[in-house]
Design an enzyme around this catalytic site. Structure first.
Site, PDB file in Angstrom:
ATOM      1  N   LYS A   1     -13.272  -5.207   9.859  1.00  0.00           N
ATOM      2  CA  LYS A   1     -13.946  -4.183   9.057  1.00  0.00           C
ATOM      3  C   LYS A   1     -15.385  -3.978   9.548  1.00  0.00           C
ATOM      4  CE  LYS A   1     -11.025  -5.392   5.150  1.00  0.00           C
ATOM      5  NZ  LYS A   1     -10.874  -6.276   3.988  1.00  0.00           N
TER       6      LYS A   1
ATOM      7  N   GLY B   1      -1.029 -14.039  -5.699  1.00  0.00           N
ATOM      8  CA  GLY B   1      -0.888 -12.894  -4.800  1.00  0.00           C
ATOM      9  C   GLY B   1      -2.203 -12.401  -4.236  1.00  0.00           C
TER      10      GLY B   1
ATOM     11  N   VAL C   1       0.831  -1.214   0.000  1.00  0.00           N
ATOM     12  CA  VAL C   1       0.000   0.000   0.000  1.00  0.00           C
ATOM     13  C   VAL C   1       0.869   1.270   0.000  1.00  0.00           C
ATOM     14  CG1 VAL C   1      -1.926   1.204   1.101  1.00  0.00           C
ATOM     15  CG2 VAL C   1      -1.796  -1.269   1.241  1.00  0.00           C
TER      16      VAL C   1
ATOM     17  N   GLU D   1      -2.372 -14.310   1.277  1.00  0.00           N
ATOM     18  CA  GLU D   1      -1.060 -14.295   1.942  1.00  0.00           C
ATOM     19  C   GLU D   1      -0.526 -15.722   2.099  1.00  0.00           C
ATOM     20  OE1 GLU D   1       0.418 -11.496   3.302  1.00  0.00           O
ATOM     21  OE2 GLU D   1      -1.207 -10.155   2.700  1.00  0.00           O
TER      22      GLU D   1
ATOM     23  N   LYS E   1      11.191  -1.038   8.111  1.00  0.00           N
ATOM     24  CA  LYS E   1      11.731  -1.915   9.151  1.00  0.00           C
ATOM     25  C   LYS E   1      13.087  -2.501   8.753  1.00  0.00           C
ATOM     26  CE  LYS E   1      10.152  -5.535  12.218  1.00  0.00           C
ATOM     27  NZ  LYS E   1       9.057  -6.460  12.501  1.00  0.00           N
TER      28      LYS E   1
ATOM     29  N   LYS F   1      -6.738  -2.045   9.676  1.00  0.00           N
ATOM     30  CA  LYS F   1      -8.076  -2.353  10.220  1.00  0.00           C
ATOM     31  C   LYS F   1      -8.022  -3.012  11.584  1.00  0.00           C
ATOM     32  CE  LYS F   1      -7.005  -4.700   6.679  1.00  0.00           C
ATOM     33  NZ  LYS F   1      -7.010  -5.113   5.316  1.00  0.00           N
TER      34      LYS F   1
ATOM     35  N   GLU G   1     -10.214   5.365   5.497  1.00  0.00           N
ATOM     36  CA  GLU G   1     -11.066   4.800   4.440  1.00  0.00           C
ATOM     37  C   GLU G   1     -10.454   3.535   3.832  1.00  0.00           C
ATOM     38  OE1 GLU G   1     -14.279   4.462   3.160  1.00  0.00           O
ATOM     39  OE2 GLU G   1     -14.288   6.638   3.209  1.00  0.00           O
TER      40      GLU G   1
HETATM   41  N1  LIG Z   1      -2.348  -4.941   0.863  1.00  0.00           N
HETATM   42  C1  LIG Z   1      -3.591  -4.487   0.727  1.00  0.00           C
HETATM   43  O1  LIG Z   1      -4.204  -4.644  -0.329  1.00  0.00           O
HETATM   44  C2  LIG Z   1      -4.263  -3.767   1.865  1.00  0.00           C
HETATM   45  C3  LIG Z   1      -5.592  -3.304   1.696  1.00  0.00           C
HETATM   46  C4  LIG Z   1      -6.195  -2.592   2.738  1.00  0.00           C
HETATM   47  C5  LIG Z   1      -5.494  -2.366   3.904  1.00  0.00           C
HETATM   48  N2  LIG Z   1      -4.231  -2.850   4.052  1.00  0.00           N
HETATM   49  C6  LIG Z   1      -3.529  -2.570   5.298  1.00  0.00           C
HETATM   50  O2  LIG Z   1      -2.446  -1.681   5.017  1.00  0.00           O
HETATM   51  C7  LIG Z   1      -1.360  -1.951   5.890  1.00  0.00           C
HETATM   52  C8  LIG Z   1      -0.104  -2.234   5.049  1.00  0.00           C
HETATM   53  O3  LIG Z   1      -0.319  -3.400   4.282  1.00  0.00           O
HETATM   54  P1  LIG Z   1       0.701  -3.830   3.112  1.00  0.00           P
HETATM   55  O4  LIG Z   1      -0.002  -4.890   2.366  1.00  0.00           O
HETATM   56  O5  LIG Z   1       1.190  -2.629   2.395  1.00  0.00           O
HETATM   57  O6  LIG Z   1       1.889  -4.479   3.975  1.00  0.00           O
HETATM   58  P2  LIG Z   1       3.296  -4.955   3.440  1.00  0.00           P
HETATM   59  O7  LIG Z   1       3.328  -5.016   1.950  1.00  0.00           O
HETATM   60  O8  LIG Z   1       3.644  -6.184   4.200  1.00  0.00           O
HETATM   61  O9  LIG Z   1       4.294  -3.783   3.878  1.00  0.00           O
HETATM   62  C9  LIG Z   1       4.516  -3.487   5.223  1.00  0.00           C
HETATM   63  C10 LIG Z   1       5.512  -2.349   5.334  1.00  0.00           C
HETATM   64  O10 LIG Z   1       5.585  -2.003   6.695  1.00  0.00           O
HETATM   65  C11 LIG Z   1       6.976  -1.848   7.073  1.00  0.00           C
HETATM   66  N3  LIG Z   1       7.047  -2.083   8.525  1.00  0.00           N
HETATM   67  C12 LIG Z   1       6.685  -3.169   9.237  1.00  0.00           C
HETATM   68  N4  LIG Z   1       6.860  -2.975  10.552  1.00  0.00           N
HETATM   69  C13 LIG Z   1       7.347  -1.709  10.675  1.00  0.00           C
HETATM   70  C14 LIG Z   1       7.728  -0.896  11.773  1.00  0.00           C
HETATM   71  N5  LIG Z   1       7.633  -1.341  13.045  1.00  0.00           N
HETATM   72  N6  LIG Z   1       8.192   0.368  11.532  1.00  0.00           N
HETATM   73  C15 LIG Z   1       8.290   0.835  10.266  1.00  0.00           C
HETATM   74  N7  LIG Z   1       7.943   0.109   9.171  1.00  0.00           N
HETATM   75  C16 LIG Z   1       7.476  -1.129   9.386  1.00  0.00           C
HETATM   76  C17 LIG Z   1       7.681  -2.869   6.234  1.00  0.00           C
HETATM   77  O11 LIG Z   1       9.041  -2.500   6.164  1.00  0.00           O
HETATM   78  P3  LIG Z   1      10.110  -3.270   5.230  1.00  0.00           P
HETATM   79  O12 LIG Z   1       9.784  -2.839   3.827  1.00  0.00           O
HETATM   80  O13 LIG Z   1      11.409  -2.756   5.690  1.00  0.00           O
HETATM   81  O14 LIG Z   1       9.900  -4.718   5.474  1.00  0.00           O
HETATM   82  C18 LIG Z   1       6.945  -2.724   4.899  1.00  0.00           C
HETATM   83  O15 LIG Z   1       7.475  -1.667   4.133  1.00  0.00           O
HETATM   84  C19 LIG Z   1      -1.804  -3.124   6.767  1.00  0.00           C
HETATM   85  O16 LIG Z   1      -2.337  -2.642   7.957  1.00  0.00           O
HETATM   86  C20 LIG Z   1      -2.908  -3.788   5.948  1.00  0.00           C
HETATM   87  O17 LIG Z   1      -3.851  -4.463   6.757  1.00  0.00           O
HETATM   88  C21 LIG Z   1      -3.607  -3.539   3.058  1.00  0.00           C
END
Ligand SMILES: NC(=O)c1ccc[n+]([C@@H]2O[C@H](COP(=O)([O-])OP(=O)(O)OC[C@H]3O[C@@H](n4cnc5c(N)ncnc54)[C@H](OP(=O)(O)O)[C@@H]3O)[C@@H](O)[C@H]2O)c1
Length: 425
Positions: A196, A178, A14, A181, A38, A96, A120
């Site tokens: 949600k 993809g 995201v 997970e 991270k 969420k 949102e």
């Molecule tokens: N993916 C979707 O379609 C989607 C849709 C709606 C909502 N969301 C929500 O959006 C959020 C992000 O999801 P995502 O899919 O983008 O996750 P993601 O692809 O796994 O990316 C997570 C990011 O968070 C960083 N991170 C983890 N722990 C951290 C910390 N303590 N301090 C700083 N950075 C940290 C990671 O760093 P590194 O890059 O260094 O590993 C990575 O860049 C989640 O809450 C998810 O539920 C996701």
């Protein structure tokens, strides 16, 4: 629109989607100043000076107006969001789980600090449901809000019915593409949809209901026998998050449900999400869109950032209502419960049973069971049991079979199975 300086946490799916949507917008007046991640060793597509692993570098930076929190760790996200507000910064988050678990505290902190949190992107990705509830439905009483809130499970269920796959094959395909997970449990067990629903209960009905008080059952126990039952009866299964208001009580749960071919959400396929709501005056409204993904969710986050630039905040309007409504699990649901072994089913948990099929391979009963009983009973999660809401639920079912009679039939079946296994040895 004033110039906005963003401090971003997370540069995964995201976070990168937000970056791309900002770059592609020709009228957004703002920039990402710093990104906290991270793992500093990871290769990034942006210059190294933009990244840090030190949260304070962003949280204490007086030039940064808005914190955007997009990390995958709910506990760390809570710390970031709470300290951002305490440091006088407004926040956009898509987490969420963190929001659902802490919403009441987040609302109090917004009041205390005068800063805002928008989220949102956390509910059904690109569907603008929270702002719609806040602004358009701020004063109309709602009778129902339900829908398909999880794209991974909807993708899997679509494959089960369109390609006639079994559950394990459909999950493996979703992971390869993809859409699910590597550890799919939050999605397939219904937790993601429940977070949600918990958030929407606040915006639709003015209720704060912690996720642990909402019953959830996922799709991971669906057997080939359940799929055969659905196909033979011209039904499909969708994982539905549902909340219904009856007078001053609201009932909510996440359950797989059989739906008929003429159901309004039957054509919501694959990774798409849908929200259907029924207002006291407007009747049914439906919203369909991509529920997840880098760009759809990034665009929802960008929309929130933009809204903060004109000082938009959620007013939680439904909380001000004069008649007090409350959340309740005191409801009867009509469910189909299948089981592979006769001893697994607890017939006493049912208020009544209207239909049954008993066989050596797979058996089921259809009957009414209270939500309270479902929450208390751990036999449902012991394996070999699957639970699906019928297409009629939450309406009352009519037929009644004698539970005592069914118990003795099951005892006979158990004896037969034991006899068969002794013969096989
Ligand atoms: N993916 C979707 O379609 C989607 C849709 C709606 C909502 N969301 C929500 O959006 C959020 C992000 O999801 P995502 O899919 O983008 O996750 P993601 O692809 O796994 O990316 C997570 C990011 O968070 C960083 N991170 C983890 N722990 C951290 C910390 N303590 N301090 C700083 N950075 C940290 C990671 O760093 P590194 O890059 O260094 O590993 C990575 O860049 C989640 O809450 C998810 O539920 C996701």
């Amino acid at each position: 629109m004033k110039n906005i300086t963003i401090g971003l946490f997370g540069f995964g799916c995201v976070g990168q989607g937000l970056y791309e949507t900002i770059n592609s917008s020709n009228n957004f007046n703002g920039e990402i100043k710093k990104i906290c991640i991270k793992h500093p060793e990871k290769h990034r597509k942006l210059p190294a000076h933009l990244f840090t692993t030190n949260a304070s570098e962003i949280l204490q930076d007086e030039d940064i107006d808005i914190i955007v929190e997009l990390i995958d760790d709910a506990k760390a996200a809570k710390e970031i969001v709470f300290s951002a507000l305490q440091n006088g910064k407004s926040v956009v988050t898509a987490n969420k789980k963190m929001i659902a678990e802490n919403l009441q505290e987040l609302v109090a902190l917004q009041e205390e600090t005068g800063k805002a949190v928008l989220y949102e992107g956390a509910v059904c990705g690109s569907i603008p449901v929270i702002r719609t509830l806040e602004e358009y439905f701020g004063h109309e009483p709602l009778n129902e809000i339900k829908g398909i809130f999880n794209g991974s499970t909807n993708y899997i269920l679509t494959q089960l019915f369109e390609k006639q796959l079994d559950y394990d094959q459909a999950l493996a395909d979703a992971q390869q593409l993809g859409f699910a997970e590597a550890d799919p449990s939050l999605d397939v067990k219904g937790y993601d949809a429940k977070y949600k629903l918990s958030i929407l209960l606040t915006h639709a009905f003015g209720l704060f209901v912690k996720p642990e008080h909402i019953f959830n059952q996922g799709i991971d126990a669906i057997s080939n026998g359940d799929l055969d039952f659905a196909r033979q009866n011209d039904l499909e299964i969708k994982l539905m998050a549902s909340a219904y208001r009856f007078k001053d009580k609201v009932f909510g749960f996440v359950l797989p449900q059989f739906i008929k071919k003429d159901h309004s959400l039957i054509n919501v396929k694959n990774e798409f999400n849908a929200v259907s709501l029924i207002g006291e005056f407007c009747d049914e409204q439906r919203f369909i869109g991509k529920g997840a993904g880098s760009l759809p969710t990034g665009a929802a986050v960008l929309s929130d950032v933009s809204a903060l630039s004109y000082d938009y905040r959620y007013e939680y309007k439904k909380q001000d209502r004069k008649s007090q409504i409350s959340f309740s699990n005191d409801a009867l649901l009509e469910v189909y419960v299948s089981f592979d072994q006769p001893h697994r089913i607890e017939l006493d948990a049912f208020d009544n049973i209207s239909e049954r099929y008993f066989s050596f391979d797979q058996s089921y009963v259809i009957g009414e069971i209270s939500l309270k009983a479902l929450i208390k009973k751990d036999w449902i999660n012991k394996g070999g049991i699957n639970l699906v809401l019928t297409s009629k639920s939450p309406r009352i079912c009519l037929g009644k079979l004698s539970i005592e009679g069914l118990k003795s039939e099951l005892e006979e079946l158990q004896k037969g199975k034991e006899l068969l296994s002794r013969i096989a040895i």
